[in-house]
Write an enzyme that holds these catalytic residues in place. Sequence first.
Site, PDB file in Angstrom:
ATOM      1  N   LEU A  92      48.896  52.010  39.707  1.00 39.83           N
ATOM      2  CA  LEU A  92      47.857  51.967  41.383  1.00 39.83           C
ATOM      3  C   LEU A  92      47.307  50.222  42.393  1.00 39.83           C
ATOM      4  O   LEU A  92      47.945  51.237  43.348  1.00 39.83           O
ATOM      5  CB  LEU A  92      46.244  52.193  41.307  1.00 39.83           C
ATOM      6  CG  LEU A  92      46.130  53.922  41.039  1.00 39.83           C
ATOM      7  CD1 LEU A  92      44.836  54.319  40.773  1.00 39.83           C
ATOM      8  CD2 LEU A  92      47.479  54.655  41.861  1.00 39.83           C
ATOM      9  N   GLY A  93      47.438  49.161  41.012  1.00 34.69           N
ATOM     10  CA  GLY A  93      47.141  48.516  42.264  1.00 34.69           C
ATOM     11  C   GLY A  93      47.089  46.898  41.664  1.00 34.69           C
ATOM     12  O   GLY A  93      46.694  47.424  40.033  1.00 34.69           O
ATOM     13  N   PHE A  97      41.315  40.067  40.521  1.00 35.11           N
ATOM     14  CA  PHE A  97      40.304  40.611  39.669  1.00 35.11           C
ATOM     15  C   PHE A  97      41.369  41.211  38.173  1.00 35.11           C
ATOM     16  O   PHE A  97      40.258  41.842  36.931  1.00 35.11           O
ATOM     17  CB  PHE A  97      39.218  41.434  39.975  1.00 35.11           C
ATOM     18  CG  PHE A  97      40.067  42.370  40.413  1.00 35.11           C
ATOM     19  CD1 PHE A  97      40.574  43.835  39.709  1.00 35.11           C
ATOM     20  CD2 PHE A  97      40.654  42.539  42.468  1.00 35.11           C
ATOM     21  CE1 PHE A  97      40.769  44.714  39.728  1.00 35.11           C
ATOM     22  CE2 PHE A  97      41.516  43.815  42.344  1.00 35.11           C
ATOM     23  CZ  PHE A  97      41.756  44.815  41.361  1.00 35.11           C
ATOM     24  N   GLY A  98      42.201  42.264  38.258  1.00 35.13           N
ATOM     25  CA  GLY A  98      42.434  42.710  37.410  1.00 35.13           C
ATOM     26  C   GLY A  98      43.369  43.726  37.468  1.00 35.13           C
ATOM     27  O   GLY A  98      44.200  43.282  39.156  1.00 35.13           O
ATOM     28  N   ASP A 212      30.446  42.902  51.857  1.00 38.59           N
ATOM     29  CA  ASP A 212      32.319  42.526  52.112  1.00 38.59           C
ATOM     30  C   ASP A 212      33.096  43.769  52.283  1.00 38.59           C
ATOM     31  O   ASP A 212      34.575  44.064  52.545  1.00 38.59           O
ATOM     32  CB  ASP A 212      33.123  41.282  50.774  1.00 38.59           C
ATOM     33  CG  ASP A 212      34.433  41.597  51.009  1.00 38.59           C
ATOM     34  OD1 ASP A 212      34.837  40.621  51.673  1.00 38.59           O
ATOM     35  OD2 ASP A 212      35.776  41.457  49.917  1.00 38.59           O
TER      36      ASP A 212
END
Length: 401
Positions: A92-93, A97-98, A212
């Site tokens: 998915l992406g 971060f990972g 954020d």
Amino acid sequence: MGRKDDNSKYWRDGDDSKPDLQTDTKTGSFNQCIHRTTSETHNLADDNAGSANDDEVEEGQRGKSCEDDEEGHLAYHIGLVMKERYEVVSALGEGAFGKVVKCIDREKDEHVAVKIVKNIECFCEVARSEIAVLEEINRLDDDNRFACVRMLDWFEHEGHVCIVFELLGLSIFEFLRQNEFLPFSVEQIRHMAFQIFKAVCFVHRNKLTHTDLKPENILFVRSDYHLGYNEDLECKEKRLRSLDVKVVDFGNATFDHEPHESLVSTRYYRAPEVILGLGWNQSCDVWSLGCVMMEFYLGRALFLTHDSKEHLAMMEKVLGPVPPHLLKQTRKKHYVHSDCLNWDDEYIRKHCRPLKVYMQTQNEEERQLFDLLSCMLEYDVSRRITLEEALWHPFFSPLRT
């Protein structure tokens, strides 16, 4: 969709190729990746609006795997089963971060999104912080009344913290990008903003600040659409079938009692008190949402810059002078000369306009929208509207009834 702003090219050809190096200082912030790398699919998002169906996408990726790299990503492959339950079906992406993968939950026979955090301690700490926040949100909103993403589960796999989320649609930014940055109509803005405000107001009532908020961190529940024709702009446009949204990414969320880092929020949505180093509270989320609403209206960010002094100068051009008492309090004296912001930039004078000059019409609903925006984009925190108050603004009257 409504208008197409004359400066839409500025959004696409602007300086967003440069990373904002003034990232959040909270350990291992998920936002250290370059802002708006359009090749990335947003976390938790399933783009179910395209022409390829899930089976075609998954078949095309089956058998592929991701090699380990120096950044600590998990080497996974399509078909990998984690926790003897979650089977990876597609990517998915990816971010600093990972990675995020789409999985089938074998126990419930439904698709979910799994965020697989890098096996690096600073990122694991942020993930554990996000888990704690999401567990609290789940506990306080057990009947899922507010538009905050639901964490369904979490576990560790080969040293990687993995967080399981409900599968959502595209981020609002990604939809804007795919729709040629055509802005939303005022009615669409009202519908989305009401949900977002209620969600973040719920967060604030429970002594938490998101820190954020931006279009990348607001996802459509579903992003399927049909193609229509915009007669005003003489172009095709994607028209969403649903405007239901959810707020995501609580990795940098901060409880009131926790230490507050000096620098928060992604650049374009950063409040003036943060830039000036005056400290911040929940009202920094209100400022960010004011910027987000303007982006919905324009189709591009209001403050496109990667420099703090230029950012403040843009604010002055759009919102008027920064109050002298705030400039007197800042330790960043290189921004100030004779109790005034020290800037003289012809580019800003040419490309930024006073807030209400951006109004496309003078009808009542747009006047209400811009009145609300002026209350949210207020320099002085003590005078800035709260989200509790904002929900009672006349702009939202049609939804309250």
